[in-house]
Design an enzyme around this catalytic site. Sequence first.
Site, PDB file in Angstrom:
ATOM      1  N   ASN A 152       0.322  -0.761   0.043  1.00 46.95           N
ATOM      2  CA  ASN A 152       0.593   0.121  -0.040  1.00 46.95           C
ATOM      3  C   ASN A 152       0.696   1.585   0.496  1.00 46.95           C
ATOM      4  O   ASN A 152       0.319   2.448  -0.411  1.00 46.95           O
ATOM      5  CB  ASN A 152      -0.451  -0.385   1.530  1.00 46.95           C
ATOM      6  CG  ASN A 152      -0.129  -0.197   2.029  1.00 46.95           C
ATOM      7  OD1 ASN A 152       0.476  -1.185   2.708  1.00 46.95           O
ATOM      8  ND2 ASN A 152      -0.361   0.488   3.423  1.00 46.95           N
ATOM      9  N   GLN A 182      -5.266  -3.982  -1.897  1.00 44.11           N
ATOM     10  CA  GLN A 182      -4.602  -2.903  -2.864  1.00 44.11           C
ATOM     11  C   GLN A 182      -4.346  -3.416  -4.382  1.00 44.11           C
ATOM     12  O   GLN A 182      -3.998  -3.005  -5.356  1.00 44.11           O
ATOM     13  CB  GLN A 182      -2.999  -2.253  -2.575  1.00 44.11           C
ATOM     14  CG  GLN A 182      -3.034  -1.258  -1.202  1.00 44.11           C
ATOM     15  CD  GLN A 182      -4.704   0.317  -1.461  1.00 44.11           C
ATOM     16  OE1 GLN A 182      -4.533   0.386  -1.957  1.00 44.11           O
ATOM     17  NE2 GLN A 182      -4.196   0.386  -0.276  1.00 44.11           N
ATOM     18  N   SER A 202     -11.057  -5.203   1.126  1.00 43.41           N
ATOM     19  CA  SER A 202     -11.817  -3.920   1.723  1.00 43.41           C
ATOM     20  C   SER A 202     -12.995  -3.140   0.793  1.00 43.41           C
ATOM     21  O   SER A 202     -11.868  -3.156  -0.459  1.00 43.41           O
ATOM     22  CB  SER A 202     -10.830  -3.024   1.531  1.00 43.41           C
ATOM     23  OG  SER A 202     -12.006  -1.925   2.727  1.00 43.41           O
ATOM     24  N   HIS A 204     -13.945   0.060   0.317  1.00 37.21           N
ATOM     25  CA  HIS A 204     -14.219   1.871   0.380  1.00 37.21           C
ATOM     26  C   HIS A 204     -12.574   1.410  -0.369  1.00 37.21           C
ATOM     27  O   HIS A 204     -12.212   3.225  -1.227  1.00 37.21           O
ATOM     28  CB  HIS A 204     -13.400   2.390   1.799  1.00 37.21           C
ATOM     29  CG  HIS A 204     -12.682   2.008   2.940  1.00 37.21           C
ATOM     30  ND1 HIS A 204     -11.125   3.197   2.542  1.00 37.21           N
ATOM     31  CD2 HIS A 204     -12.066   1.178   3.269  1.00 37.21           C
ATOM     32  CE1 HIS A 204     -10.424   2.713   3.608  1.00 37.21           C
ATOM     33  NE2 HIS A 204     -10.897   1.386   3.928  1.00 37.21           N
ATOM     34  N   THR A 240     -26.579  -7.375  12.546  1.00 36.01           N
ATOM     35  CA  THR A 240     -27.632  -7.489  11.725  1.00 36.01           C
ATOM     36  C   THR A 240     -26.542  -6.987  10.372  1.00 36.01           C
ATOM     37  O   THR A 240     -26.251  -5.849  10.359  1.00 36.01           O
ATOM     38  CB  THR A 240     -28.955  -6.836  12.216  1.00 36.01           C
ATOM     39  OG1 THR A 240     -29.539  -7.161  13.404  1.00 36.01           O
ATOM     40  CG2 THR A 240     -29.490  -6.300  10.605  1.00 36.01           C
ATOM     41  N   CYS A 326      -2.808   4.810   7.228  1.00 31.11           N
ATOM     42  CA  CYS A 326      -3.198   4.249   8.247  1.00 31.11           C
ATOM     43  C   CYS A 326      -1.907   4.819   9.308  1.00 31.11           C
ATOM     44  O   CYS A 326      -2.234   4.725  10.685  1.00 31.11           O
ATOM     45  CB  CYS A 326      -3.099   3.078   8.220  1.00 31.11           C
ATOM     46  SG  CYS A 326      -4.656   1.725   7.242  1.00 31.11           S
TER      47      CYS A 326
HETATM   48  N1  PLP Z   1      -4.392  -3.598   4.327  1.00 28.26           N
HETATM   49  C1  PLP Z   1      -3.290  -3.149   3.007  1.00 28.26           C
HETATM   50  C2  PLP Z   1      -2.523  -3.213   1.372  1.00 28.26           C
HETATM   51  C3  PLP Z   1      -4.492  -1.523   3.323  1.00 28.26           C
HETATM   52  O1  PLP Z   1      -3.826  -0.683   2.129  1.00 28.26           O
HETATM   53  C4  PLP Z   1      -5.374  -1.177   3.831  1.00 28.26           C
HETATM   54  C5  PLP Z   1      -5.877   0.359   4.109  1.00 28.26           C
HETATM   55  O2  PLP Z   1      -5.552   0.978   4.118  1.00 28.26           O
HETATM   56  C6  PLP Z   1      -5.916  -2.021   4.435  1.00 28.26           C
HETATM   57  C7  PLP Z   1      -5.563  -3.735   4.734  1.00 28.26           C
HETATM   58  C8  PLP Z   1      -6.804  -1.988   5.432  1.00 28.26           C
HETATM   59  O3  PLP Z   1      -8.524  -2.377   5.190  1.00 28.26           O
HETATM   60  P1  PLP Z   1      -9.673  -1.718   6.094  1.00 28.26           P
HETATM   61  O4  PLP Z   1      -9.488  -0.220   6.384  1.00 28.26           O
HETATM   62  O5  PLP Z   1     -10.997  -1.963   5.304  1.00 28.26           O
HETATM   63  O6  PLP Z   1      -9.719  -1.701   7.250  1.00 28.26           O
END
Ligand code: PLP
Length: 379
Positions: A152, A182, A202, A204, A240, A326
């Site tokens: 990422n 990713q 994921s 989003h 739910t 993150c």
């Molecule tokens: N794994 C990778 C490689 C990511 O880039 C991300 C989010 O930035 C995640 C996991 C976590 O995803 P989520 O936001 O859906 O928990």
Amino acid sequence: MITHYLDNAATTKPSAAAVDAMMRCFSEHYGNPSSLHMAGLQAQQETDHARAVIAAALGCDTREILFTSCATESTNMALRSTAAAYGRRRKKIVTSAVEHASVKNTLDFLSVNYDFEIVRVKPDETCTYKASDFFNECDDDTVMISMMMVNNETGHVLPVREVFSMIKRKFPHIITHCDAVQAFMKYPIKANALCADFISISGHKVHAAKGIGALYVKKGTKLRPLIFGGKQERGLRAGTESVPLIAGFGAAVETLSSDMDKRFEYVKSLNISLREKLMEQGSIRILSPADASPYVLSIIVPSIRSEIMLHYLEAKGIYVSSGSACSKGAGSGVPEIFGATSKEADSILRISFSAENTEQDIAALAEAVAAGQREIMHN
Ligand code: PLP
């Protein structure tokens, strides 16, 4: 107003199809899928459809897809459940040294609390990963391997398929987990061909809403719930279902299911164009290798701290990230593992694309970075 959004690895704008599906579930199909009347049935049909779309995208059975709240939850479920179900005697877990915090910190938890030995494989001196680097660490004591497909922060592509297929041939007992967050809907991923027992994805990151993820669980793989309660998701993930978010996830994936190659080539052309423009400026170092995912470009703007440049660009309506979204400024150590010095790691910008970006975004960014270098350095 956001004019140039180039932070798509952090999150993406929900697509029109995703928003429509969510609105439909908020205003019309708002029943509880567990209810026995028509409103419940409509909600159930929404989740069934989304599950079918996501299963088709991964080439698997609908019963192999579990909805969760995010990829982080999917990963926690896969890794913690595997440790509990298969890890009584086998205590070794192999992973890469560049995993996202969702994998890294879950494995730290298993190490501290349950005595698992975590082997974190680093790339070679050319900053590339060979399949044998992972395979050679696996043995009869290994319970699982967890590898991301696309990093990422830099876009490095890890050889997940080669590693998992080698492992499954020699050590069929080893459980394989892939963080495909990713890579999903950017690279074709078929669960069986990947030889994965678990895959985390994921919503989003693929133009659906935040708060929705999924876990692929290969048929026959033991899975223990993290959350106990009702019988939702076959009793494996109680609570739910968030029908609007699930329907939006399905609609977003359905839209991306056609023309994946075309989008990839288009984004690659943007990536190449930006690389060329930045290289013309002389001083910028590009950390992402040429064969990285074109959706992520990590660059080093020497002597300018990431946050300073990030806010300079923000003032011009250009949105990028300083490394991983993150880590919120705290260094992850990943750029250093991929060849940045610790000084360079403070000057990293992560630019990440979607197929909605245009040449104008690229030109605006390249120009603003050059102007920023002149102005910030002389202040
Ligand atoms: N794994 C990778 C490689 C990511 O880039 C991300 C989010 O930035 C995640 C996991 C976590 O995803 P989520 O936001 O859906 O928990």
